[in-house]
Design a protein around this motif. Structure first.
Motif, mmCIF file in Angstrom:
data_model
loop_
_atom_site.group_PDB
_atom_site.id
_atom_site.type_symbol
_atom_site.label_atom_id
_atom_site.label_comp_id
_atom_site.label_asym_id
_atom_site.label_seq_id
_atom_site.Cartn_x
_atom_site.Cartn_y
_atom_site.Cartn_z
ATOM 1 N N ARG A 183 64.039 23.222 -28.501
ATOM 2 C CA ARG A 183 63.059 23.369 -27.539
ATOM 3 C C ARG A 183 63.132 22.725 -26.275
ATOM 4 O O ARG A 183 62.566 22.992 -25.253
ATOM 5 C CB ARG A 183 61.820 22.627 -28.362
ATOM 6 N N PRO A 187 63.778 26.446 -23.857
ATOM 7 C CA PRO A 187 62.428 26.447 -24.074
ATOM 8 C C PRO A 187 61.945 27.882 -24.069
ATOM 9 O O PRO A 187 60.854 28.314 -24.793
ATOM 10 C CB PRO A 187 61.697 25.912 -22.586
ATOM 11 N N ARG A 190 61.530 29.825 -27.624
ATOM 12 C CA ARG A 190 60.088 29.662 -28.331
ATOM 13 C C ARG A 190 60.574 29.512 -29.727
ATOM 14 O O ARG A 190 60.107 29.840 -30.749
ATOM 15 C CB ARG A 190 59.254 30.816 -28.288
#
Length: 453
Positions: A183, A187, A190
């Motif tokens: 994460r 990013p 997802r």
């Protein structure tokens, strides 16, 4: 008080750095911040102290070097593998420790996911079907835990390149530590937990093989999922679907305690890590249900009966482990299992026949393997040490025992082996190592003191 000790430790130019054990003995789990009425985070302080020590060149290599080598091996050519399922879709990221401990379950689950997610259209709000890729490697969090930000950045760049090469799929991770890293560095992917995906898919018929329906299991939330309520809720939902009764522990969810694996404590201070595992096991009233494989392996290693969540999945019932305390594989076996999983998956999904490892000539006296594990010495290293010593005849013979003794330094670690020859094989009586450069070891002559100790 601890903060002052750590500040003094950093300010010392000469003298004993008495706070090194404190700094490297933190699991970086964040429980202190949750329990403290002022939300004071020792994790942030200890991690920044490690980063400072690395930057100034005063972090002892012996603290984390073995764990960092294991990270590199998990992402190296013997253990890492990528399988592209198609453009977009999903990427199953099991994590290097699940691959090391439960390779057969990873293999079977990947095959099941490919079928379960085939086709098009949503199977839950915001979750679409599609091809499933696979990536075996380490996420790089050992570098972050060790305070080595440059190394962590390189691992992150490799991750990005491999993810893009797989068609930029959405990631589902089976490890909460991996999920936190993914994460942060990807990013756009997802990323979410494997458990959320499994909980959203139609529940297959059949019974789990890990425990009888109606079994009461105390939840062990991994510390790196401390604030991930979606992870926690999906785990409990899956447990109920399997017919289990999930029980909340005295300290769970955002107040969960570390098993001793986090923050590389297991590498820097194994005795402390074992005490942490025992303390956590003692705080769980009933058999434990873990969604982190290291929690499961370390708790059962402390004598606590428990299951990993994969043991409750009906689709993996033939491969389920039971509730009896069962230690996870050792360090050498974990490395070998990762490599074996890579070979099997490459054969099944890529049509590649990869060479099996050559059989060694080394045998161990009874009880020595456990001691090698405690010293963080791999079988492949002692096998290499004996072979190198014999090739160079760089040994001497103990007059009383008749044992041969020699040293070998393949990298920034010197291995010492004590062995005899029996019927064309080598019998290892003892082995130890120093994570430093020892002048003269392994046929390498150097001037000056040991250095890099």
């Amino acid at each position: 008080v601890y903060a002052r000790q750590m500040y003094n430790n950093a300010a010392i130019v000469k003298g004993l750095h008495l706070a090194n054990n404190l700094i490297n003995g933190c699991a970086l789990c964040g429980q202190c911040e949750e329990l403290c009425p002022e939300n004071f985070s020792m994790a942030e302080l200890c991690l920044s102290a490690r980063q400072d020590m690395v930057e100034r060149g005063v972090m002892p290599p012996s603290a984390h070097e073995f764990a960092l080598e294991d990270m590199e091996a998990a992402s190296g050519p013997e253990c890492a593998l990528s399988i592209r399922g198609g453009e977009g879709g999903w990427l199953f990221f099991p994590g290097c420790q699940l691959a090391a401990s439960r390779g057969e379950q990873v293999e079977a689950l990947y095959a099941w996911l490919r079928d379960a997610l085939a086709g098009q259209g949503e199977f839950a709000p915001g979750l679409e079907r599609g091809p499933v890729s696979l990536l075996l490697r380490c996420c790089g969090i050992p570098a972050r835990w060790g305070g080595r930000e440059e190394l962590f950045a390189r691992q992150a760049q490799e991750l990005r390149q491999q993810w893009e090469g797989l068609g930029r799929p959405r990631i589902m991770a089976a490890c909460s530590s991996c999920l936190s890293v993914l994460r942060e560095v990807l990013p756009e992917a997802r990323a979410l937990s494997l458990w959320e995906v499994l909980d959203a898919l139609p529940w297959p018929e059949g019974a789990s093989g890990g425990a009888d329906r109606g079994t009461l299991l105390t939840m062990q939330d991994p510390c790196t999922a401390r604030h991930d309520t979606a992870w926690q809720d999906a785990v409990r939902s899956l447990a109920r679907k399997a017919g289990m009764i999930p029980e909340e522990p005295p300290q769970g969810r955002d107040r969960t305690a570390c098993c001793g694996y986090g923050g590389l404590v297991w590498c820097a201070q194994p005795e402390l890590a074992d005490a942490m595992a025992g303390h956590r096991a003692g705080g769980l009233p009933h058999a434990a249900l873990s969604s982190c494989i290291m929690c499961r392996d370390r708790l059962t290693g402390s004598g606590k009966p428990g299951l990993h969540l994969l043991d409750l999945l009906p689709q993996l019932a033939p491969l389920a482990h039971g509730l009896e305390p069962e230690k996870g594989p050792g360090l050498s076996e974990r490395r070998a299992r990762r490599a074996a999983l890579r070979r099997r998956l490459a054969r099944v999904w890529l049509g590649q026949e990869l060479a099996e490892p050559a059989a060694g000539r080394l045998d161990l006296v009874p009880g020595l393997l456990e001691e090698l594990e405690r010293r963080h010495i791999l079988l492949e290293d002692v096998d290499g040490a004996v072979a190198a010593v014999e090739a160079e005849k760089a040994y001497f013979v103990d007059a009383e025992s008749g044992h041969r003794l020699g040293a070998w330094r393949p990298r920034n670690v010197t291995f010492w082996v004590e062995y005899t020859e029996e019927d064309g094989r080598w019998l290892l009586h003892d082995a130890w190592c120093h994570r430093m450069r020892v002048p003269g070891s392994g046929g390498v002559q150097e001037n000056g003191c040991c250095g890099e100790a």
